[in-house]
Design a protein around this motif. Structure first.
Motif, mmCIF file in Angstrom:
data_model
loop_
_atom_site.group_PDB
_atom_site.id
_atom_site.type_symbol
_atom_site.label_atom_id
_atom_site.label_comp_id
_atom_site.label_asym_id
_atom_site.label_seq_id
_atom_site.Cartn_x
_atom_site.Cartn_y
_atom_site.Cartn_z
ATOM 1 N N SER A 96 2.607 1.703 -3.208
ATOM 2 C CA SER A 96 1.674 2.144 -4.413
ATOM 3 C C SER A 96 1.244 3.637 -4.183
ATOM 4 C CB SER A 96 0.272 1.461 -4.174
ATOM 5 O OG SER A 96 -0.745 1.990 -4.819
ATOM 6 N N ALA B 54 -3.785 1.319 -3.379
ATOM 7 C CA ALA B 54 -3.319 1.804 -1.956
ATOM 8 C C ALA B 54 -4.443 1.226 -0.954
ATOM 9 C CB ALA B 54 -2.751 2.799 -1.552
ATOM 10 N N GLY C 252 0.798 -1.293 -0.130
ATOM 11 C CA GLY C 252 -0.091 -0.039 0.094
ATOM 12 C C GLY C 252 0.838 1.246 -0.073
#
Length: 70
Positions: free
Chosen positions: A22, A55, A19
């Protein structure tokens, strides 16, 4: 699904890291698209948004795995 991900070796920390990566890739792709393409800011925004949408998914899966791991 969480059990399957856990058996594959994925842990909540891995998905939290994904995440965060990202978010970083979203910013990087936006900057690179803005500077290297002559398509304008609209395309750069689309690239940043497209990658940035991953994310929350990674973080939500990480939360699910964290619950499963307890």
């Amino acid at each position: 699904m969480m059990e399957h991900l856990h058996r594959m070796g994925l842990r909540a920390e891995h998905l939290y890291i994904a995440g965060g990566v990202s978010i970083g890739l979203s910013f990087l792709s936006w900057m690179l698209s803005k500077q290297m393409e002559n398509a304008g800011i609209d395309r750069a925004d689309r690239w940043g948004i497209f990658i940035g949408e991953w994310a929350p998914t990674f973080i939500a899966l990480g939360n699910g795995l964290r619950t499963y791991e307890k």
